[in-house]
Design a protein around this motif. Structure first.
Motif, PDB file in Angstrom:
ATOM      1  N   TYR A  17       0.843  -1.207   0.000  1.00  0.00           N
ATOM      2  CA  TYR A  17       0.000   0.000   0.000  1.00  0.00           C
ATOM      3  C   TYR A  17       0.873   1.250   0.000  1.00  0.00           C
ATOM      4  CZ  TYR A  17      -4.179   2.676   1.206  1.00  0.00           C
ATOM      5  OH  TYR A  17      -5.225   3.549   1.189  1.00  0.00           O
ATOM      6  N   THR A  68       1.375   4.079  -3.006  1.00  0.00           N
ATOM      7  CA  THR A  68       1.166   5.506  -2.722  1.00  0.00           C
ATOM      8  C   THR A  68       2.406   6.313  -3.105  1.00  0.00           C
ATOM      9  OG1 THR A  68      -0.214   4.830  -0.866  1.00  0.00           O
ATOM     10  CG2 THR A  68       0.467   7.143  -0.914  1.00  0.00           C
ATOM     11  N   LEU A 104       2.802   6.496  -6.865  1.00  0.00           N
ATOM     12  CA  LEU A 104       1.886   7.471  -7.471  1.00  0.00           C
ATOM     13  C   LEU A 104       2.402   8.892  -7.274  1.00  0.00           C
ATOM     14  CD1 LEU A 104      -1.594   5.996  -6.444  1.00  0.00           C
ATOM     15  CD2 LEU A 104      -0.651   6.134  -8.738  1.00  0.00           C
ATOM     16  N   ILE A 139       5.213   9.538  -9.700  1.00  0.00           N
ATOM     17  CA  ILE A 139       4.691   9.747 -11.060  1.00  0.00           C
ATOM     18  C   ILE A 139       4.143  11.177 -11.187  1.00  0.00           C
ATOM     19  CG2 ILE A 139       2.863   9.072 -12.689  1.00  0.00           C
ATOM     20  CD1 ILE A 139       3.185   6.198 -11.584  1.00  0.00           C
ATOM     21  N   PHE A 140       3.404  11.587 -10.168  1.00  0.00           N
ATOM     22  CA  PHE A 140       2.828  12.937 -10.207  1.00  0.00           C
ATOM     23  C   PHE A 140       3.924  13.997 -10.243  1.00  0.00           C
ATOM     24  CE2 PHE A 140       1.074  16.673  -7.874  1.00  0.00           C
ATOM     25  CZ  PHE A 140       0.210  17.083  -8.881  1.00  0.00           C
ATOM     26  N   ILE A 159       5.366  14.287 -13.608  1.00  0.00           N
ATOM     27  CA  ILE A 159       4.465  15.010 -14.527  1.00  0.00           C
ATOM     28  C   ILE A 159       4.619  16.517 -14.334  1.00  0.00           C
ATOM     29  CG2 ILE A 159       2.021  15.503 -15.035  1.00  0.00           C
ATOM     30  CD1 ILE A 159       1.445  12.536 -14.391  1.00  0.00           C
ATOM     31  N   VAL A 160       4.695  16.940 -13.060  1.00  0.00           N
ATOM     32  CA  VAL A 160       4.837  18.380 -12.779  1.00  0.00           C
ATOM     33  C   VAL A 160       6.146  18.894 -13.366  1.00  0.00           C
ATOM     34  CG1 VAL A 160       5.097  20.114 -10.961  1.00  0.00           C
ATOM     35  CG2 VAL A 160       3.429  18.253 -10.693  1.00  0.00           C
ATOM     36  N   THR A 178       5.970  18.979 -17.179  1.00  0.00           N
ATOM     37  CA  THR A 178       5.056  20.005 -17.699  1.00  0.00           C
ATOM     38  C   THR A 178       5.654  21.402 -17.554  1.00  0.00           C
ATOM     39  OG1 THR A 178       3.207  18.591 -17.065  1.00  0.00           O
ATOM     40  CG2 THR A 178       2.683  20.878 -17.545  1.00  0.00           C
ATOM     41  N   TYR A 179       6.338  21.632 -16.441  1.00  0.00           N
ATOM     42  CA  TYR A 179       6.866  22.978 -16.199  1.00  0.00           C
ATOM     43  C   TYR A 179       8.341  23.133 -16.581  1.00  0.00           C
ATOM     44  CZ  TYR A 179       2.761  25.308 -14.501  1.00  0.00           C
ATOM     45  OH  TYR A 179       1.544  25.924 -14.458  1.00  0.00           O
ATOM     46  N   LYS A 207       8.426  24.585 -22.526  1.00  0.00           N
ATOM     47  CA  LYS A 207       7.390  25.597 -22.268  1.00  0.00           C
ATOM     48  C   LYS A 207       6.512  25.858 -23.507  1.00  0.00           C
ATOM     49  CE  LYS A 207       6.529  30.261 -20.723  1.00  0.00           C
ATOM     50  NZ  LYS A 207       7.033  31.586 -20.504  1.00  0.00           N
ATOM     51  N   GLU A 233       6.258  24.111 -26.253  1.00  0.00           N
ATOM     52  CA  GLU A 233       5.602  22.873 -26.711  1.00  0.00           C
ATOM     53  C   GLU A 233       4.337  22.597 -25.893  1.00  0.00           C
ATOM     54  OE1 GLU A 233       6.615  18.194 -26.240  1.00  0.00           O
ATOM     55  OE2 GLU A 233       8.327  19.579 -26.383  1.00  0.00           O
ATOM     56  N   ASN A 234       4.416  22.855 -24.578  1.00  0.00           N
ATOM     57  CA  ASN A 234       3.276  22.556 -23.707  1.00  0.00           C
ATOM     58  C   ASN A 234       2.173  23.617 -23.766  1.00  0.00           C
ATOM     59  OD1 ASN A 234       4.231  20.125 -22.767  1.00  0.00           O
ATOM     60  ND2 ASN A 234       5.387  21.052 -21.096  1.00  0.00           N
ATOM     61  N   GLU A 235       2.457  24.727 -24.372  1.00  0.00           N
ATOM     62  CA  GLU A 235       1.421  25.771 -24.475  1.00  0.00           C
ATOM     63  C   GLU A 235       0.807  25.854 -25.871  1.00  0.00           C
ATOM     64  OE1 GLU A 235      -0.036  27.408 -22.237  1.00  0.00           O
ATOM     65  OE2 GLU A 235       1.258  27.357 -20.502  1.00  0.00           O
TER      66      GLU A 235
END
Lengths: 46, 470
Positions: A8, A12, A15, A18-19, A22-23, A26-27, A32, A34-36
């Motif tokens: 468990y 957790t 996850l 992974i998050f 992603i942050v 993305t940032y 920059k 490409e993501n906009e």
């Protein structure tokens, strides 16, 4: 701590990692533009 | 790039049927609200509050809400992917199967067949119909996305995929049951496990059917209406992923102070509070997208619906986490505060966004100007006033109710009997009934405006009118 709890906790933590990735992705300054770029497509006619 | 041939007929059909079921939902809602004021309006056995109330909720969520999701998703996916639908035949089958499922649900609920699980009342044969319907829809959308011509996916596509996958998982897990006869089944889970699974479904149905899809719609139709892009695509992506990571843990906040383990309740409470961040990420993104465009709130009826919609989403996602705190939940749970919270979401958030989308779709698809912008503005005000007159008195009623239930005399006995607390509710219930009528008049004007738009003589819409300005 039994195996179920370890699993468990592992899921957790996995996850969360992974998050976080992603942050970071993305940032990233490198991506920059490409993501906009997608938002400007919304100005195309339907 | 050459314009592919998009399927607009199917979008038009889903718009039509979502309007039909939306009107049914509001009409039945008004009837049940007056049944609470006057029990003589219950006409047994079929037209009692117990049987009509689930028809109101199911027609609202699955008929109006999901019907609009079908219409908008089928419209958006083709344009966002620059690709026609993967299968027009599947979409046509989906339309008829959707109506068959809604009708079967309504008939069986009127006949009294129910699982008694809130928001999942339909018995197992209809569960199977819902699963077939959703799989058909999901396959068509996902295959269109896979075959897309645009490499980068706009944020709306992410929300759409989350809704498709999320609803499928939630519905399948919560629907697990052992059939005892054609219209009677028993849940595969027992006791608190059953309650926990059910509210995991119940709350996340709100997430995956009434949050993710309207956000997909908001992110698509706001820039289309204002003529400027959203403030930040990157912020929308982060808000999306944090919403997805957090939402699925929150269902047990419906079960605070129950025999469900304490740690599950605490986990749900904590994640509910954390959920404010991604929710407000979208709200702030919406507001910042209006930088330099706030004058459109006066000039553009679509923007009014969209911005008020996202505002009620923001209020809803502050009130919800507040309610998930144990001490506050102990006070307001089981009172009229809770239906007021839900109706700010359905009438304020989901419906406002859906109205804007349908106005936009109808003018675009029919190739005509909206019949009457003043009527659209009148609809906006009736929807807003109707919703506020519904929710605000019921919040006051909830606090009053909770206060009276908790009031004690010096000897520890209750100050008020239950009947005394009920009698105090009548003025608030009258306000709710009247609010429902106001909201319904708005819906009738909306449908009239749409009808007159599609039946009037062919005329190419001006760009300004198609975008909501006129």
């Amino acid at each position: 701590m039994d195996w179920a709890s370890i699993l468990y906790l592992g899921i957790t933590f996995g996850l969360f990692v992974i998050f976080a990735l992603i942050v970071v992705r993305t940032y990233s300054r490198k991506r920059k533009d490409e993501n906009e770029v997608a938002k400007f497509r919304m100005l195309d006619d339907d | 790039m050459e314009n592919p041939s998009y399927n607009t007929d199917i979008v038009r059909s889903f718009v039509t049927w979502s309007l039909v079921w939306g009107l049914v939902a509001v009409l039945v809602g008004v009837i049940v609200s007056f049944q609470m004021i006057n029990p003589d309006l219950n006409f047994g056995p079929y037209l009692t509050f117990g049987r009509l109330r689930p028809i109101h909720t199911n027609a609202g969520i699955y008929g109006w809400g999901v019907g609009t999701i079908f219409a908008t998703f089928l419209y958006m996916v083709q344009r966002l992917c620059k690709q026609p639908l993967w299968s027009d035949k599947l979409a046509k089958f989906q339309l008829w199967f959707f109506n068959a499922t809604i009708i079967a649900s309504a008939v069986t609920l009127l006949l009294g067949y129910t699982t008694s699980k809130e928001y999942h009342e339909m018995e197992w044969p209809i569960d199977i119909m819902v699963v077939i319907l959703w799989v058909v829809f999901a396959v068509n959308i996902i295959m269109t996305i896979i075959n897309r011509k645009e490499e980068q996916m706009y944020i709306s596509l992410w929300y759409m995929m989350a809704a498709l996958i999320g609803v499928a998982i939630l519905y399948l897990v919560n629907a697990a049951a052992v059939p005892a006869s054609l219209f009677k089944s028993y849940s595969a889970y027992a006791g608190t496990n059953d309650a926990n699974v059910h509210w995991w479904f119940g709350h996340n149905a709100v997430a995956m059917a009434l949050t993710a899809p309207p956000l997909a719609m908001f992110y698509y139709f706001l820039p289309k209406s204002t003529g400027v892009p959203i403030y930040s695509h990157r912020l929308s992506i982060i808000a999306f992923w944090s919403l997805i990571f957090m939402y699925l843990w929150t269902g047990a906040h419906h079960l605070l102070w129950t025999p469900v383990p304490d740690w599950v309740q605490t986990l749900a409470m904590a994640f509910s509070i954390m959920l404010i961040a991604p929710s407000w990420g979208s709200v702030i993104n919406g507001y910042l997208s209006m930088n330099g465009q706030w004058h459109q709130m006066k000039e553009n009826y679509l923007v009014k619906f969209l911005i008020l919609g996202i505002t009620f989403y923001g209020l809803q996602t502050l009130q919800g986490p507040m309610q998930s705190i144990r001490s506050f939940s102990a006070f307001i749970h089981y009172t009229d505060w809770v239906p007021a919270h839900i109706h700010m979401g359905t009438m304020g958030w989901v419906s406002m966004i859906s109205y804007a989308c349908i106005y936009y779709l109808v003018t675009r698809i029919s190739g005509r100007d909206l019949y009457s912008v003043p009527l659209a503005n009148l609809h906006f005000w009736l929807a807003l006033v109707g919703q506020l007159l519904w929710t605000v008195p019921l919040w006051v009623a909830g606090v009053l109710q909770a206060g009276m239930w908790n009031a004690m005399n010096e000897d520890g006995s209750l100050t008020y009997t239950f009947m005394e607390t009920m009698v105090e509710m009548y003025p608030f219930w009258w306000a709710r009934g009247i609010a429902g009528v106001i909201f319904m008049i708005g819906v009738l004007i909306f449908i009239y405006n749409i009808y007159m738009t599609v039946r009037k003589k062919e005329s190419a819409p001006s760009t300004a009118t198609a975008e909501g300005r006129a």
